[in-house]
Every structure is written in C-alpha cells, then in structure tokens.
Write a protein that holds these residues in place. Structure first.
Motif, PDB file in Angstrom:
ATOM      1  N   ARG A  74       2.222   0.260 -25.529  1.00  0.00           N
ATOM      2  CA  ARG A  74       1.374  -0.315 -24.492  1.00  0.00           C
ATOM      3  C   ARG A  74       1.765  -1.758 -24.235  1.00  0.00           C
ATOM      4  N   LEU A  75       1.613  -2.142 -22.968  1.00  0.00           N
ATOM      5  CA  LEU A  75       1.899  -3.512 -22.551  1.00  0.00           C
ATOM      6  C   LEU A  75       0.893  -3.891 -21.485  1.00  0.00           C
ATOM      7  N   ALA A  76       0.251  -5.057 -21.640  1.00  0.00           N
ATOM      8  CA  ALA A  76      -0.659  -5.581 -20.614  1.00  0.00           C
ATOM      9  C   ALA A  76       0.009  -6.798 -19.997  1.00  0.00           C
TER      10      ALA A  76
ATOM     11  N   ASN B 230      -1.155  -9.962 -13.503  1.00  0.00           N
ATOM     12  CA  ASN B 230      -0.756  -9.504 -12.170  1.00  0.00           C
ATOM     13  C   ASN B 230      -0.033 -10.644 -11.444  1.00  0.00           C
TER      14      ASN B 230
ATOM     15  N   THR C 213      -6.255  -6.757  -9.225  1.00  0.00           N
ATOM     16  CA  THR C 213      -6.547  -6.574 -10.640  1.00  0.00           C
ATOM     17  C   THR C 213      -5.947  -7.740 -11.447  1.00  0.00           C
TER      18      THR C 213
ATOM     19  N   PHE D  52      -5.044  -7.728 -14.624  1.00  0.00           N
ATOM     20  CA  PHE D  52      -3.997  -7.240 -15.516  1.00  0.00           C
ATOM     21  C   PHE D  52      -3.507  -5.874 -15.068  1.00  0.00           C
TER      22      PHE D  52
ATOM     23  N   ARG E  44      -1.662  -2.651 -16.669  1.00  0.00           N
ATOM     24  CA  ARG E  44      -1.417  -2.091 -17.990  1.00  0.00           C
ATOM     25  C   ARG E  44      -0.376  -0.973 -17.897  1.00  0.00           C
TER      26      ARG E  44
ATOM     27  N   HIS F 291       1.505   2.023 -20.064  1.00  0.00           N
ATOM     28  CA  HIS F 291       1.408   2.865 -21.254  1.00  0.00           C
ATOM     29  C   HIS F 291       2.570   3.850 -21.198  1.00  0.00           C
TER      30      HIS F 291
ATOM     31  N   ASP G  26      -4.492  -0.018 -13.096  1.00  0.00           N
ATOM     32  CA  ASP G  26      -5.053  -1.230 -12.512  1.00  0.00           C
ATOM     33  C   ASP G  26      -6.546  -0.998 -12.301  1.00  0.00           C
ATOM     34  N   ASP G  27      -7.260  -2.044 -11.938  1.00  0.00           N
ATOM     35  CA  ASP G  27      -8.718  -1.982 -11.834  1.00  0.00           C
ATOM     36  C   ASP G  27      -9.229  -1.760 -10.419  1.00  0.00           C
TER      37      ASP G  27
ATOM     38  N   HIS H  47     -11.148   2.331 -12.875  1.00  0.00           N
ATOM     39  CA  HIS H  47      -9.729   2.031 -12.714  1.00  0.00           C
ATOM     40  C   HIS H  47      -8.965   3.290 -12.349  1.00  0.00           C
TER      41      HIS H  47
END
Length: 160
Positions: free
Chosen positions: A22-24, A27, A72, A74, A76, A78, A92-93, A144
């Motif tokens: 995982r990487l966050a 934006n 968003t 951040f 993310r 995966h 994204d959110d 999201h």
C-alpha cells in the motif's frame, strides 16, 4: 456498494491471495510518477517483468485521473501480486466521479482542458488489462471509490 465492471473477465479487487502493498500519496502533480515507480519496483522484485510496461501505463492513467478530476487529499494505491497476476487498486474520496471510456468528451482538436490529448486513457487501460472496473464503497452514504485493473502473465493464465 456500487460496482462498474468494464471487461468480460470481472475480478473483484484485490485477489484473495498474494502479497499486498500500500502507498498513500498526496494529491499532487507528482502522484502519477511516484505511483508508477512504486508499481514498477514491486513488479521487478516479484519477477513480473513482462507486466511492468503495461502496469506503468495503466497506473499512470488512473492516478492521473484521480489527481485531475477529484479534490481528494490523498490518493491510495493498493497492489496485490501473486504468481499469475497483479491487481492495482487506486482509491480516492470522490465516489461519484466514476470513470467511463465512452462518455468522456474529447474536443474535435483532440486537446483536453489541460492542453493535452484526453479522453482516451481508460480505453488504453481496457485494451491492456485482463480486467478492470470501479467500485463505490459506503452504501447509502458513499465514502470513496476504487478504480482497479488486473494484468496477467499470458503464459501462466494459459497453464491454469
């Protein structure tokens, strides 16, 4: 949960087995490059060298879309890697900014509002991926969305 699958081989993201990473990312304009290098490194380490270039193109497109079309904070990423395939999910959110390959308007000149050629990136993902789609999470109050794609080693899939 609302699901949009755009291929004949829909696979729920991520596959139930394999190594996950995982990487966050904030934006920012650098997010696509960082995501591209992250996925490239993982595939090189996991000996999926045949998938590296396709994965780089696909993750760049999806992260770029999240950066350009959402606010968003951040993005993310995966990644699930197993012996036969890799699935990359980008979250994204903004759940209602769903991607579409056919409904993206492209001006006659071919230039998008960012000065480049636009509206064709998800067609690229569709042509390269074994499967891809989008999922909105959160039920009645969506929180999201996740846009995902799966790439597979052709020789390994034929043997299965």
């Amino acid at each position: 949960m609302t699901t949009v699958n755009a291929t004949a081989h829909p696979v729920p993201p991520p596959p139930p087995r394999g190594d996950t990473y995982r990487l966050a990312l904030p934006n920012t304009a650098a997010a696509p490059k960082v995501a591209r290098e992250f996925v490239s490194s993982l595939l090189g380490i996991n000996r999926h060298t045949l998938l590296v270039e396709d994965a780089r193109l696909c993750v760049t497109e999806i992260v770029t879309n999240a950066h350009r079309h959402t606010a968003t904070p951040f993005i993310r990423v995966h990644v699930t890697v197993d012996r036969k395939r890799v699935t990359v999910c980008v979250a994204d959110d903004e759940p209602w900014a769903l991607p579409a390959t056919a409904s993206v308007p492209v001006p006659a000149s071919g230039a998008d509002s960012y000065g480049g050629v636009g509206g064709r990136g998800l067609l690229l993902v569709e042509s390269l991926a074994w499967a891809w789609g989008a999922v909105v999470h959160g039920g009645c109050v969506p929180r999201h969305k996740v846009v995902w794609f799966t790439l597979a080693e052709p020789s390994l899939l034929e043997a299965a």
